[in-house]
Design a protein around this motif. Structure first.
Motif, PDB file in Angstrom:
ATOM      1  N   ARG A 667      39.567  41.167  47.834  1.00  0.00           N
ATOM      2  CA  ARG A 667      39.796  41.291  46.264  1.00  0.00           C
ATOM      3  C   ARG A 667      38.745  40.994  45.240  1.00  0.00           C
ATOM      4  O   ARG A 667      38.941  39.665  44.584  1.00  0.00           O
ATOM      5  CB  ARG A 667      41.415  41.556  45.921  1.00  0.00           C
ATOM      6  N   GLU A 668      37.686  40.957  45.926  1.00  0.00           N
ATOM      7  CA  GLU A 668      36.344  40.274  44.566  1.00  0.00           C
ATOM      8  C   GLU A 668      36.402  40.409  43.368  1.00  0.00           C
ATOM      9  O   GLU A 668      35.954  39.340  42.585  1.00  0.00           O
ATOM     10  CB  GLU A 668      35.019  40.606  45.932  1.00  0.00           C
ATOM     11  N   SER A 669      37.469  41.506  43.177  1.00  0.00           N
ATOM     12  CA  SER A 669      37.047  41.804  41.797  1.00  0.00           C
ATOM     13  C   SER A 669      38.060  40.728  40.842  1.00  0.00           C
ATOM     14  O   SER A 669      38.568  40.317  39.689  1.00  0.00           O
ATOM     15  CB  SER A 669      37.508  43.064  40.731  1.00  0.00           C
ATOM     16  N   ASP A 686      36.136  48.392  38.151  1.00  0.00           N
ATOM     17  CA  ASP A 686      35.329  47.635  38.703  1.00  0.00           C
ATOM     18  C   ASP A 686      35.494  47.383  40.266  1.00  0.00           C
ATOM     19  O   ASP A 686      35.006  46.747  41.248  1.00  0.00           O
ATOM     20  CB  ASP A 686      35.570  46.586  37.643  1.00  0.00           C
ATOM     21  N   CYS A 687      37.085  47.349  40.292  1.00  0.00           N
ATOM     22  CA  CYS A 687      37.565  46.828  41.812  1.00  0.00           C
ATOM     23  C   CYS A 687      37.084  47.847  42.777  1.00  0.00           C
ATOM     24  O   CYS A 687      37.371  47.180  44.021  1.00  0.00           O
ATOM     25  CB  CYS A 687      39.199  47.018  41.633  1.00  0.00           C
ATOM     26  N   GLU A 689      34.341  49.736  42.616  1.00  0.00           N
ATOM     27  CA  GLU A 689      33.163  49.042  42.877  1.00  0.00           C
ATOM     28  C   GLU A 689      32.827  48.008  43.800  1.00  0.00           C
ATOM     29  O   GLU A 689      32.139  47.946  44.605  1.00  0.00           O
ATOM     30  CB  GLU A 689      32.248  49.554  41.316  1.00  0.00           C
ATOM     31  N   GLN A 690      33.891  47.467  44.022  1.00  0.00           N
ATOM     32  CA  GLN A 690      32.984  46.099  44.109  1.00  0.00           C
ATOM     33  C   GLN A 690      34.336  45.251  45.941  1.00  0.00           C
ATOM     34  O   GLN A 690      33.199  44.876  46.364  1.00  0.00           O
ATOM     35  CB  GLN A 690      33.437  44.558  43.469  1.00  0.00           C
ATOM     36  N   ASP A 691      35.509  45.738  45.445  1.00  0.00           N
ATOM     37  CA  ASP A 691      36.147  45.028  46.002  1.00  0.00           C
ATOM     38  C   ASP A 691      36.131  45.576  47.769  1.00  0.00           C
ATOM     39  O   ASP A 691      36.051  46.755  48.292  1.00  0.00           O
ATOM     40  CB  ASP A 691      37.589  45.149  45.716  1.00  0.00           C
TER      41      ASP A 691
END
Length: 911
Positions: A667-669, A686-687, A689-691
């Motif tokens: 979970r990078e966000s 955001d998550c 798009e990123q995680d």
């Protein structure tokens, strides 16, 4: 009053604001000078201020009517205000504004006041002209706006198949917000006078504009490109819409630009009739349902039935003295449309050339594929078709071990060498997560080192999983293609067909990722990035490659397949499914084998009702999928909030969050929960798009161990038997509630009422419990929430069924080896099996062993039984285990059978 952060969609925010305004206005009209009048005035003013941010993006009631209501309030005309607000709220709730003009004055004559949309019979609703709204983007003054609206109204004709109203906004940013807010919008007219910036509250802008590319990209636009760029940006969030660009630029300037969803460009003219006709034609293109229409027309034809279907035209029922009740229950149309004919305006599913072919092409457009194929016997068959079409005997396939059982059986049919991948375990909740990208890359690099990368054919993953875990599809495909540029991907999206119609969800679908990568690989920027990375990774070891986000070569081939259970998450009859293809090599390499596999598994007598429902289901989501998916997410979010905020429910239940189901490293966000009692909703964008992994918000997993009941007992004896609430997924201490596009707020309210009643009954039970009863309850809770068995990984294939240097195994040989009972024996879980393992002998499963839950094989034919698997099977407290005989034990191969396989002496076996 709840803030914007308390809502996950503008639809529910608007609905609740109008309902609150109706209540406040009614209270003020009853007692305008009472002791609460001052507070009531403040509440109404705040509601008007809140709605003023939203109403400019909707055609009904319209800003002129909205401003009139504000003036009524300012002048103290509270009775008139209450009447008008009540009419608006009622019309929004029932959809009456779609069919007729809604007068808002008290002295107006309205014969249809009680003619609510919801009260109309289905036949009347089917005959009504569908309503939609057209967004006009132009920075005009009030007089010019009236002129635009009057021209739109003047174009209407009685023969038009639809009715539409106009919404006028001034700027590019307003247009993007409008298509995110207003689900009624079906077309956009972009005129040359539009500006860039909106005057709307910055919080709303920030939240919604990220979906279309972000504020930085918008700020960088030049005035001459506002129109074309708006068309392109809307294509990112609402690709199903039509756009029409009115421009003063020359054709040479427009040629070559990416116009996204733009259907036609009009050059510096005011021919509203031509525009009107194009708008109707564009919506009609999505409103078509060629096979459903053909089937309806066929059912009206007088025919003589001389084929092998007595039920056709209902003849065998109407002539019966004993089964008239069936005809009464279903009605005549279903039998009038039942036939095996492929002519007379109909078509063949196996060799489509007419309306089925057209319906599949429309589905391909809707879901973003290059080819789409219908299936009438479920996604299990779709999975087998794709595997058989693409995988040759001896090909290595990387498979998510806890995928649906149809994939495992598909591997048997194809004769694949299976390399199982393990998902991360969620031991606390007795469920698996998803396969980390690092493990996939590690397996590919391992096969590359063994000189077998050329034999690797496919990666097969479930997206999203039954429990709602969703992969970063684009990243997985990119990094795997960096290691093997021709790898084929099969994404099982059985539970994810709806995702195409949400801007947030769409980016994680197989077809969207494939289209994105195909465009990316053609770009100069990608080629430069690849060359630069190759220089830095020269002579890099595997650990470096595992820790690097790899870039595939520009010549990598995008080969993606998705199987979807349309009937599970969209409108379709049972077993209606689709196969979506986005394979650059399909025409040259796969088409013939796919056709053969399709013919192998598809019935020569497919159910036409299912095909027609797939056609209509596609039509629905192209026209209102955006709205329905928003409402689905909102229903699940409101369920989360209600349970999280209720003190009694929190005592016994817990809604599992992203933090509970996805380890932190994935979970990078940093987002741990979509809802927080203190801060409200976290924007999912955001998550998503990123995680590496995200949690599908439409699935609500509820931990029920605190009740003392296991998941299966809570499902069957409490929810289903006592309250009639149906679910179909549990774990040892959880139950899964799945919302869908048919879930209503009333359904959610009923569920919350039931959970509260259950919690109250537990409170009463424990209040009256003796010390020993309380101790027993606490022990059951502790056993469910703390004493959980660890989930086993895939052990390995026995050496008789696998190569020595890498872990892939032959699943087909042991599957058919077990057909001969002389090759098999049975060992008791609690007796002889443990004794054999303690003696140091290897035990090999002869069957698929599939407990429900978790619902996937914990053992496959040819797999070695490990101590961890044995312990897990002993700890299972479920009644349904496919492949296991409680009266006999676990079916395993005899030592003699394994020796014969090693010697390749199968003369006594049917293999």
């Amino acid at each position: 009053m709840h803030s914007m952060n308390d809502y996950s969609s503008a639809i529910q925010l608007r609905s609740d604001r109008w309902s609150a305004l109706r209540a406040a206005a009614a209270a003020m009209s009853r007692d305008p000078k009472g002791k609460n009048a001052a507070q009531g005035r403040k509440e109404i003013e705040a509601l008007f201020e809140s709605l003023a941010l939203i109403e400019p993006y909707w055609a009904f009631p319209g800003m002129s009517a909205f401003d009139h209501m504000r003036r009524q309030f300012a002048h103290g005309n509270f009775e008139d205000l209450a009447f008008a607000v009540n009419r608006v709220t009622r019309a929004l709730t029932t959809g009456a504004y779609r069919r007729r003009t809604i007068p808002l004055e008290r002295d107006s004559l309205d014969q249809d006041e009680h003619d609510d949309e919801a009260m109309l019979p289905p036949e009347a609703r089917a005959l009504a002209k569908p309503y939609f709204e057209v967004l006009i983007v132009d920075n005009v003054n009030e007089q010019q706006e009236r002129w635009l609206r009057s021209n739109v109204t003047r174009m209407r004709r009685t023969e038009d198949p639809f009715i539409y109203e106009a919404v006028v906004v001034p700027s590019l940013e307003d247009a993007l917000i409008a298509v995110m807010f207003n689900h009624n919008i079906q077309a956009i007219v972009v005129r040359p006078g539009l500006t860039l910036k909106s005057k709307v509250d910055q919080q709303i802008l920030t939240r919604y504009l990220a979906r279309a590319g972000g504020q930085d990209e918008i700020d960088a636009l030049q005035p001459e490109s506002y129109g074309p760029e708006l068309c392109r940006m809307i294509a990112k969030v609402r690709p199903e819409l039509d756009a029409y660009l009115v421009t003063e630029r020359s054709v040479e300037d427009i040629a070559g630009l990416d116009l996204g969803i733009c259907r036609r460009v009009f050059y510096n003219q005011e021919d509203f009739m031509e525009l009107h006709l194009n708008i109707l034609r564009g919506v009609q293109a999505r409103n078509k349902s060629p096979f459903f229409t053909a089937l309806v027309e066929y059912s009206k034809q007088p025919t003589g039935v001389f084929h092998a279907m007595p039920i056709s035209r209902g003849k065998s029922i109407t002539r019966s003295h004993w089964i008239q009740d069936m005809g009464a229950f279903y009605g005549p149309n279903i039998f009038l449309a039942e036939t095996s004919a492929t002519s007379g305006g109909l078509d063949s599913l196996l060799e489509p050339h007419g309306p089925i072919k057209e319906a599949q092409e429309l589905a391909s457009r809707a879901f973003g594929s290059k080819q789409t194929f219908f299936a009438t016997n479920g996604t299990s068959t779709c999975n087998k078709i794709v595997v058989q079409a693409l995988v040759r005997p001896g090909d290595i396939v990387l498979v998510d071990r806890d995928c649906h059982k149809s994939h495992h059986y598909g591997m048997v049919l194809a004769g694949a060498q299976v390399s199982y991948l393990d998902s991360y375990p969620l031991n606390e909740y007795s469920m698996y997560g998803a396969v980390p990208l690092r493990e996939i890359k590690e397996r590919l690099l391992e096969l590359k080192a063994a000189g077998k990368l050329d034999r690797v054919r496919m990666l097969l993953l479930t997206n999203c999983t039954f429990d709602g875990l969703v992969y970063n599809v684009e990243r997985v495909m990119e990094e795997c293609l960096a290691i093997k540029p021709d790898l084929i991907f099969l994404w099982d999206e059985a539970w994810f067909a709806f995702a195409r119609f949400s801007p947030t969800y769409r980016q994680r679908t197989a077809m969207n990722a494939a289209n994105t990568l195909r465009a990316k690989f053609k770009s100069e920027a990608h080629a430069a990035a690849y060359e630069a990375q190759q220089k830095t990774l020269k002579d890099a070891n595997d650990e470096t490659l595992l820790n690097t986000r790899l870039i595939p070569p520009p010549q990598a081939r995008v080969r993606a397949y998705a199987t979807q259970s349309t009937h599970k998450t969209l409108t379709s009859l049972r077993q209606g499914s689709m196969i979506h293809v986005n394979d650059q090599d399909f025409k040259g390499e796969v088409e013939q084998s796919f056709h053969e596999a399709y013919m192998t598994h598809t019935s020569t007598s497919p159910n036409y009702q299912i095909i027609a429902s797939l056609d209509v289901g596609r039509r629905q989501v192209e026209l209102e999928g955006f709205e329905f998916v928003q409402r689905q997410v909102e229903a699940a979010m409101s369920m989360r909030r209600a349970i999280s905020e209720h003190p009694l429910l929190r005592k016994y239940f817990k809604v599992l969050s992203a933090g509970d189901m996805i380890p932190e490293q994935h979970r990078e966000s940093g987002v741990t929960s979509y809802y927080d009692v203190e801060q409200g909703w976290t924007d999912m964008w955001d998550c998503w798009e990123q995680d590496e992994f995200v949690l599908d918000a439409t699935r609500v997993t509820l931990a029920v161990g605190g009740t003392g009941w296991d998941g299966d007992t809570f499902k069957t004896q409490i929810l289903m038997d006592k309250y009639g609430i149906q679910i179909n997924k549990t774990s040892r201490n959880t139950v899964l509630f799945m919302t869908n596009i048919g879930t209503t707020r009333s359904s959610v309210a009923y569920l919350i009422e039931v959970l509260v009643e259950i919690a109250k009954s537990l409170d009463d039970l424990l209040d009256d419990a003796s010390r020993m009863e309380r101790l027993s309850f606490d022990r059951r809770v502790t056993n469910l929430m703390e004493n959980y068995p660890p989930l086993p990984d895939f052990s390995c294939f026995h050496e008789a069924f696998r190569a020595a240097d890498t872990p892939e195994g032959d699943i087909r040989t042991p599957f058919f080896l077990a057909y001969d009972e002389k090759n098999c024996d049975y060992l008791d879980l609690n007796g002889s099996l443990q004794e054999v393992m303690d003696a140091g002998d290897t035990v090999v499963s002869a069957s698929f062993i599939i407990p429900y839950p978790p619902g996937f094989p914990i053992l496959v034919p040819g797999q070695v039984v490990s101590q961890e698997i044995l312990d897990f099977m002993r700890a299972l407290d479920v009644s349904e285990i496919h492949g296991y005989r409680p009266d006999l034990g676990l079916r395993v191969f005899t030592a003699e059978a394994l020796k014969r396989v090693r010697r390749k002496d199968l003369s006594s076996s049917p293999v």
